[in-house]
Design a protein around this motif. Structure first.
Motif, PDB file in Angstrom:
ATOM      1  N   SER A  94      69.516  50.960  51.762  1.00 47.80           N
ATOM      2  CA  SER A  94      70.160  51.059  50.455  1.00 47.80           C
ATOM      3  C   SER A  94      70.264  52.534  50.104  1.00 47.80           C
ATOM      4  O   SER A  94      69.473  53.080  49.370  1.00 47.80           O
ATOM      5  N   PRO A  95      71.235  53.194  50.699  1.00 51.45           N
ATOM      6  CA  PRO A  95      71.424  54.620  50.445  1.00 51.45           C
ATOM      7  C   PRO A  95      71.653  54.873  48.960  1.00 51.45           C
ATOM      8  O   PRO A  95      72.261  54.072  48.267  1.00 51.45           O
ATOM      9  N   ILE A  96      71.097  55.984  48.520  1.00 50.22           N
ATOM     10  CA  ILE A  96      71.171  56.305  47.091  1.00 50.22           C
ATOM     11  C   ILE A  96      72.315  57.291  46.901  1.00 50.22           C
ATOM     12  O   ILE A  96      72.272  58.404  47.408  1.00 50.22           O
ATOM     13  N   THR A  97      73.321  56.878  46.222  1.00 53.62           N
ATOM     14  CA  THR A  97      74.512  57.717  46.091  1.00 53.62           C
ATOM     15  C   THR A  97      74.769  58.026  44.627  1.00 53.62           C
ATOM     16  O   THR A  97      74.192  57.428  43.733  1.00 53.62           O
ATOM     17  N   GLY A  98      75.688  58.972  44.428  1.00 56.78           N
ATOM     18  CA  GLY A  98      76.118  59.310  43.077  1.00 56.78           C
ATOM     19  C   GLY A  98      75.156  60.243  42.378  1.00 56.78           C
ATOM     20  O   GLY A  98      74.046  60.483  42.850  1.00 56.78           O
ATOM     21  N   PRO A  99      75.558  60.805  41.260  1.00 60.94           N
ATOM     22  CA  PRO A  99      74.698  61.722  40.508  1.00 60.94           C
ATOM     23  C   PRO A  99      73.460  61.001  39.990  1.00 60.94           C
ATOM     24  O   PRO A  99      73.553  59.902  39.470  1.00 60.94           O
ATOM     25  N   LYS A 100      72.345  61.638  40.157  1.00 60.90           N
ATOM     26  CA  LYS A 100      71.084  61.006  39.745  1.00 60.90           C
ATOM     27  C   LYS A 100      70.140  62.045  39.141  1.00 60.90           C
ATOM     28  O   LYS A 100      70.083  63.189  39.590  1.00 60.90           O
ATOM     29  N   THR A 101      69.354  61.623  38.169  1.00 66.11           N
ATOM     30  CA  THR A 101      68.192  62.411  37.780  1.00 66.11           C
ATOM     31  C   THR A 101      67.069  62.038  38.743  1.00 66.11           C
ATOM     32  O   THR A 101      67.172  61.047  39.488  1.00 66.11           O
ATOM     33  N   PHE A 102      65.998  62.798  38.682  1.00 70.78           N
ATOM     34  CA  PHE A 102      64.905  62.489  39.605  1.00 70.78           C
ATOM     35  C   PHE A 102      64.309  61.117  39.278  1.00 70.78           C
ATOM     36  O   PHE A 102      63.968  60.349  40.176  1.00 70.78           O
ATOM     37  N   SER A 103      64.222  60.797  37.991  1.00 67.73           N
ATOM     38  CA  SER A 103      63.701  59.485  37.607  1.00 67.73           C
ATOM     39  C   SER A 103      64.558  58.369  38.176  1.00 67.73           C
ATOM     40  O   SER A 103      64.046  57.375  38.696  1.00 67.73           O
ATOM     41  N   GLN A 104      65.868  58.540  38.066  1.00 69.25           N
ATOM     42  CA  GLN A 104      66.774  57.507  38.598  1.00 69.25           C
ATOM     43  C   GLN A 104      66.638  57.406  40.114  1.00 69.25           C
ATOM     44  O   GLN A 104      66.663  56.315  40.686  1.00 69.25           O
ATOM     45  N   PHE A 105      66.470  58.555  40.734  1.00 68.09           N
ATOM     46  CA  PHE A 105      66.345  58.575  42.189  1.00 68.09           C
ATOM     47  C   PHE A 105      65.051  57.872  42.625  1.00 68.09           C
ATOM     48  O   PHE A 105      65.045  57.056  43.542  1.00 68.09           O
ATOM     49  N   VAL A 106      63.968  58.183  41.918  1.00 64.19           N
ATOM     50  CA  VAL A 106      62.688  57.575  42.253  1.00 64.19           C
ATOM     51  C   VAL A 106      62.755  56.062  42.048  1.00 64.19           C
ATOM     52  O   VAL A 106      62.320  55.272  42.892  1.00 64.19           O
ATOM     53  N   THR A 107      63.331  55.657  40.922  1.00 60.62           N
ATOM     54  CA  THR A 107      63.436  54.229  40.629  1.00 60.62           C
ATOM     55  C   THR A 107      64.246  53.515  41.702  1.00 60.62           C
ATOM     56  O   THR A 107      63.874  52.436  42.174  1.00 60.62           O
ATOM     57  N   ALA A 108      65.338  54.174  42.117  1.00 59.47           N
ATOM     58  CA  ALA A 108      66.162  53.569  43.165  1.00 59.47           C
ATOM     59  C   ALA A 108      65.405  53.493  44.488  1.00 59.47           C
ATOM     60  O   ALA A 108      65.490  52.503  45.226  1.00 59.47           O
ATOM     61  N   ALA A 109      64.657  54.559  44.774  1.00 58.39           N
ATOM     62  CA  ALA A 109      63.916  54.576  46.036  1.00 58.39           C
ATOM     63  C   ALA A 109      62.830  53.505  46.061  1.00 58.39           C
ATOM     64  O   ALA A 109      62.482  52.982  47.124  1.00 58.39           O
ATOM     65  N   PHE A 110      62.291  53.197  44.889  1.00 54.46           N
ATOM     66  CA  PHE A 110      61.248  52.188  44.825  1.00 54.46           C
ATOM     67  C   PHE A 110      61.801  50.785  44.587  1.00 54.46           C
ATOM     68  O   PHE A 110      61.052  49.841  44.421  1.00 54.46           O
ATOM     69  N   ALA A 111      63.128  50.678  44.555  1.00 54.84           N
ATOM     70  CA  ALA A 111      63.724  49.364  44.322  1.00 54.84           C
ATOM     71  C   ALA A 111      63.459  48.451  45.510  1.00 54.84           C
ATOM     72  O   ALA A 111      63.141  48.900  46.613  1.00 54.84           O
ATOM     73  N   ALA A 112      63.581  47.170  45.257  1.00 53.52           N
ATOM     74  CA  ALA A 112      63.352  46.178  46.304  1.00 53.52           C
ATOM     75  C   ALA A 112      64.222  46.488  47.514  1.00 53.52           C
ATOM     76  O   ALA A 112      65.370  46.894  47.380  1.00 53.52           O
ATOM     77  N   SER A 127      60.095  63.775  33.080  1.00 54.01           N
ATOM     78  CA  SER A 127      60.811  64.154  34.290  1.00 54.01           C
ATOM     79  C   SER A 127      62.081  64.912  33.922  1.00 54.01           C
ATOM     80  O   SER A 127      62.770  64.553  32.964  1.00 54.01           O
ATOM     81  N   PRO A 128      62.407  65.976  34.644  1.00 55.66           N
ATOM     82  CA  PRO A 128      63.577  66.788  34.290  1.00 55.66           C
ATOM     83  C   PRO A 128      64.846  65.940  34.277  1.00 55.66           C
ATOM     84  O   PRO A 128      65.015  65.033  35.087  1.00 55.66           O
ATOM     85  N   ALA A 129      65.742  66.270  33.327  1.00 53.37           N
ATOM     86  CA  ALA A 129      66.972  65.496  33.179  1.00 53.37           C
ATOM     87  C   ALA A 129      68.089  66.017  34.072  1.00 53.37           C
ATOM     88  O   ALA A 129      69.191  65.478  34.068  1.00 53.37           O
ATOM     89  N   THR A 130      67.799  67.050  34.847  1.00 49.35           N
ATOM     90  CA  THR A 130      68.831  67.625  35.700  1.00 49.35           C
ATOM     91  C   THR A 130      69.383  66.582  36.667  1.00 49.35           C
ATOM     92  O   THR A 130      68.641  65.842  37.307  1.00 49.35           O
ATOM     93  N   VAL A 131      70.706  66.551  36.750  1.00 44.86           N
ATOM     94  CA  VAL A 131      71.363  65.579  37.626  1.00 44.86           C
ATOM     95  C   VAL A 131      71.839  66.293  38.878  1.00 44.86           C
ATOM     96  O   VAL A 131      72.462  67.349  38.798  1.00 44.86           O
ATOM     97  N   ILE A 132      71.519  65.742  40.020  1.00 47.45           N
ATOM     98  CA  ILE A 132      72.137  66.267  41.237  1.00 47.45           C
ATOM     99  C   ILE A 132      72.744  65.109  42.005  1.00 47.45           C
ATOM    100  O   ILE A 132      72.467  63.940  41.729  1.00 47.45           O
ATOM    101  N   ASN A 133      73.551  65.457  42.944  1.00 46.51           N
ATOM    102  CA  ASN A 133      74.309  64.448  43.664  1.00 46.51           C
ATOM    103  C   ASN A 133      73.436  63.780  44.713  1.00 46.51           C
ATOM    104  O   ASN A 133      72.949  64.424  45.638  1.00 46.51           O
ATOM    105  N   GLY A 134      73.208  62.517  44.535  1.00 46.23           N
ATOM    106  CA  GLY A 134      72.344  61.782  45.446  1.00 46.23           C
ATOM    107  C   GLY A 134      72.843  61.792  46.876  1.00 46.23           C
ATOM    108  O   GLY A 134      72.074  61.604  47.814  1.00 46.23           O
ATOM    109  N   ASP A 135      74.137  62.033  47.065  1.00 43.79           N
ATOM    110  CA  ASP A 135      74.685  62.034  48.424  1.00 43.79           C
ATOM    111  C   ASP A 135      74.017  63.090  49.288  1.00 43.79           C
ATOM    112  O   ASP A 135      73.928  62.963  50.498  1.00 43.79           O
ATOM    113  N   GLN A 136      73.551  64.177  48.604  1.00 45.19           N
ATOM    114  CA  GLN A 136      72.957  65.241  49.408  1.00 45.19           C
ATOM    115  C   GLN A 136      71.575  64.868  49.906  1.00 45.19           C
ATOM    116  O   GLN A 136      71.044  65.496  50.803  1.00 45.19           O
ATOM    117  N   ILE A 137      70.960  63.887  49.256  1.00 47.50           N
ATOM    118  CA  ILE A 137      69.687  63.402  49.742  1.00 47.50           C
ATOM    119  C   ILE A 137      70.025  62.268  50.701  1.00 47.50           C
ATOM    120  O   ILE A 137      70.058  61.099  50.343  1.00 47.50           O
TER     121      ILE A 137
END
Lengths: 395, 440
Positions: A94-112, A127-137
């Protein structure tokens, strides 16, 4: 001996007494979890009780010496191995795509569906609100690499607690810092004050190394370059003005802002050179003073001879004026196993679907007690370097 | 022949110490010692007129062995000048105090053998005070420019040097003697002062803590707190603080301004918190006294105080810090819970408010007392004052609060280093001092 590293796997080793019954030795398997509690627990009969009291949880990887010597690394390795970061949890599926904050990224990574080794989502701390592009991760990275890279760019940190929960957020909130600092490291101290946890330092090891210091950074990104100047600290050879060595780093991002952020981070870490400070303290249970029972918190340091003082910061310790330095944090420590409780959570089940049992094995009377004192490693900055963020963790 | 070893013998009349021996040693260099310095062994009997004197002398001797705050101590021999000097205490082997008089002499005592290592330059090394100062965090907009750091040292000091700092020299006189007092126009004071002191005058103007009846100087940290929790004194020869009685927690004593070699009338002070009425919760009781820091340049004791709060025993700690040469003590109150801390006079005492930048810093007694002095209570926290009764307290509950209880000796005619304004600016720089012996 437990060696813990901020946002790293560290390692541990336990040695059993030679007269440990074979039935105990046989019951310990690789992959089992080793749990250390502040003291031996009277009611340590099940996994939940032991994990609820745990200071440290590690995964047993290696057995040597008639299986009496055991070692491994902290459960943070479930997100990515210490020696081989690409070995661990990964985000494929379940690749994590699109702009994400770190919280959103962590939540997605811990998703089922994502592999995280049974670690569970804990709490976010500003958690910092800075958004970066999840595609780069990229989804080819191990989870820990992805987290580390993300953290580096947005200025976040995380920890895996001994009970397997994952907390993340802004470093100054995730850990005790600023006015919340309540631990003092001092040579000439004698015990806790009403409002200060005081750790007596039996030995300081302070080294100031300027050889690695850089004063300018040139970040070569995939789509351009950013140059940052900042600090000049060596005398220019001509005798007029100052000079500082510069460093060229390569970043895998094309975003100029992210390149700048990376460059600034490198500069901030490296421009003062390295203050390598180690403090050996007289304490049986260092973890009790620190958030999550692990390195990370900022502490007060006070030692006049080692220039660990701040003349703009005065405090009162047991009626005595102290001028502590509050800019350092503990980023790493080595803690001996002296009189803690040591438990093993065993794995059971068939080879295809192993799981941890609810019963635990008590090793508290079988391990060889160590006699050394805990040693804390202090730093003024994030211990990770750009190298860590781009190519994987050092630890 | 008489021997003085550190503070052993202060307040105690030692009748006899029968031998002194010195051995030479070529050793390795380490902190506080120098290669090739001597090992010193002192041994013999210490005999005193009473058994309690012997107990006190024994405490003083043993106290030097683990007093980390005083790494080097002077020792003296009455016979041989070369046998006097400074040493690093190493070990003491001390017998029990005699239960009967020594060989029918009517004297009591104990046998001792102490060893130490001579310091650099042996009898007359340099003493070094490391001074650090910072603006005390305060709620009064006081800045570094408002502070007056200072350093007090014995008038017997030779060759005192603190660098070219534009400091002003003055003196202060009290029943303990005359102190040199150096204060600075610098925003804060941070550096080293060095001087030489003959071993015999090393403890001139020293801060001290003493306990018992009669009061005897305590060396190090061990003393009989259970017996002496309300039989003690902390001071420096310029003022002294002891336990109070009734609702008053402390007594504060200054010299008589006109005859400074004489102690004035003790003033009873309250320490506690605002609870709708001052100390409506009853009478504070000192349940423990512990020595936190005990060196000539700084002495700190911590009182554990218990008082009844609505029928429940509640405790707080009061740290009293006395620097050498200070006119007063910095008193810090701490507790595990937030309270509206305050200090005041036990007797009704008319006061005026002290100010800095228009902000109240505490209280000053309005009229000179019978000794022509005026007490001050400063605090770094925001405070509310009761000028009729003479109290100052903080209406915001905090876990800790720092006060400066200090006497303006001479009152309206005090010397410049002792005026209300100077004492206030002394307080707003939080200074730390530690002393050791260095190469000349």
């Amino acid at each position: 001996m437990i060696h813990q590293v901020l946002m790293g796997c560290g390692d541990f080793s336990v040695r059993l007494r030679p007269d440990t019954p074979d039935v105990v030795i046989d019951a310990i398997g690789s992959g089992d979890l080793l749990v250390v509690t502040p003291t031996r627990l009277a009611d340590a009969t099940d996994r939940a009780t032991v994990l609820g009291q745990a200071r440290y949880t590690g995964r047993l990887d290696t057995f040597t010496g008639d299986r009496l010597a055991m070692s491994g690394q902290s459960v943070l390795c479930y997100l990515g191995d210490g020696d081989n970061p690409s070995r661990g949890s990964f985000l494929v599926g379940s690749p994590i795509t699109g702009p994400k904050t770190f919280s959103q990224f962590v939540t997605a990574a811990f998703a089922a569906g994502n592999r995280k080794g049974g670690l569970s989502l804990g709490s976010a701390f500003s958690s910092p609100a800075t958004v970066i592009n999840g595609d780069q991760i990229a989804d080819t990275e191990a989870t820990r690499d992805a987290f580390n890279r993300f953290c580096k760019i947005v200025g976040a940190e995380y920890r895996v607690n001994a009970d397997g929960t994952f907390d993340w957020g802004a470093p100054g909130v995730l850990w005790k810092s600023g006015v919340n600092i309540d631990t003092l490291l001092m040579t000439t101290c004698d015990g806790d004050d009403v409002d200060i946890n005081a750790l007596r330092v039996t030995r300081w090891s302070v080294t100031h190394e300027m050889a690695d210091a850089i004063g300018a950074v040139y970040v070569r990104g995939s789509g351009g370059a950013v140059s940052l100047n900042g600090y000049y600290y060596f005398v220019d050879f001509s005798g007029a003005g100052f000079w500082a060595p510069s460093k060229v780093v390569t970043a895998s991002t094309s975003d100029a802002g992210e390149c700048s952020a990376i460059g600034a981070a490198v500069l901030a870490e490296a421009h003062t050179g390295h203050f390598q400070i180690q403090a050996t303290v007289d304490c049986d249970d260092v973890g009790q003073y620190f958030t999550g029972g692990q390195p990370g918190d900022w502490v007060s340091l006070y030692d006049e001879r080692n220039r660990l003082k701040d003349v703009a910061n005065s405090g009162v310790y047991k009626g005595r004026t102290i001028l502590p330095l509050n800019t350092h944090r503990v980023i790493e420590w080595t803690v001996p196993l002296r009189r803690q409780g040591v438990y093993v959570i065993q794995m059971a089940g068939n080879s295809s679907v192993p799981q941890f049992t609810n019963s635990v094995l008590d090793l508290s009377e079988f391990f060889e007690a160590e006699t050394t004192d805990p040693t804390l490693v202090l730093s003024t900055s994030n211990p990770m370097t750009l190298t860590d963020a781009v190519t994987g963790a050092r630890y | 022949m008489s021997v003085q070893f550190g503070r052993c013998g202060i307040d105690v009349a030692l009748d006899e110490a029968s031998s002194l021996s010195i051995g030479r040693r070529v050793g390795s260099s380490s902190a506080g010692r120098v290669a090739g310095e001597d090992d010193v062994t002192l041994s013999g009997w210490i005999l005193t007129a009473t058994q309690s004197d012997a107990f006190a002398a024994r405490q003083q001797m043993l106290g030097h062995m683990d007093n980390q705050w005083e790494p080097q101590i002077p020792f003296l021999s009455g016979v041989d000048v070369d046998a006097s000097g400074y040493l690093v205490p190493v070990s003491a082997d001390v017998s029990s105090v005699l239960g009967v008089s020594y060989q029918g002499s009517g004297k009591y005592g104990f046998q001792y053998r102490v060893t130490g290592q001579r310091t650099a330059a042996s009898s007359m090394p340099r003493l070094q005070a490391r001074l650090s100062g910072a603006l005390r965090p305060n709620a009064h907009s006081a800045v570094l420019a408002d502070t007056t750091p200072w350093h007090g040292y014995a008038s017997s000091a030779l060759g005192y040097a603190f660098g070219a700092r534009g400091d002003t020299a003055a003196t202060r006189v009290g029943p303990g003697g005359t102190w040199n007092h150096l204060y600075s126009a610098q925003a804060y004071q941070d550096g080293f002062a060095t001087w030489t002191s003959p071993p015999a005058s090393y403890y001139d103007m020293a801060a001290y803590f003493s306990a018992g009846s009669p009061l005897r100087t305590v060396v190090g940290r061990q003393f009989d707190a259970a017996t002496n929790r309300v039989l003690w004194e902390i001071g420096n020869g310029l003022f002294k603080i002891g336990p109070g009685s009734g609702t008053g927690l402390l007594t504060f004593t200054m010299p008589v301004a006109a005859t400074p070699s004489v102690w004035g009338t003790p003033i009873v002070l309250d320490v506690g918190w605002w609870g709708g009425a001052w100390f409506r919760f009853g009478t504070p009781s000192i349940t423990n006294v512990s020595v936190v820091y005990n060196a000539p340049e700084l002495c700190i004791v911590r009182l554990t105080v218990t008082t009844l709060l609505a029928g429940v025993s509640s405790f707080y700690v009061v740290d009293i810090a006395v620097r050498r040469g200070d006119r007063g003590a910095v008193v810090t109150v701490k507790a595990p819970v937030n309270r509206k801390w305050g200090m005041g006079f036990n007797a009704t005492t008319g006061c005026s408010q002290t100010l800095i930048h228009g902000n109240g810093t505490g209280i000053r007694v309005t009229a000179d007392d019978g000794d022509h002095n005026r007490m001050h209570i400063f605090t770094s926290a925001a405070n509310t004052v009761d000028l009729v009764n003479g109290r100052c307290y903080n209406f915001a509950g905090t876990g800790q609060q720092t006060f400066y209880v200090v006497g303006e000796v001479g009152g309206s005619t005090s010397a410049v280093q002792d005026t209300s304004t100077t004492l206030q600016s002394n307080f707003f720089v939080a200074q730390n001092e530690s002393q050791r012996v260095v190469l000349p």
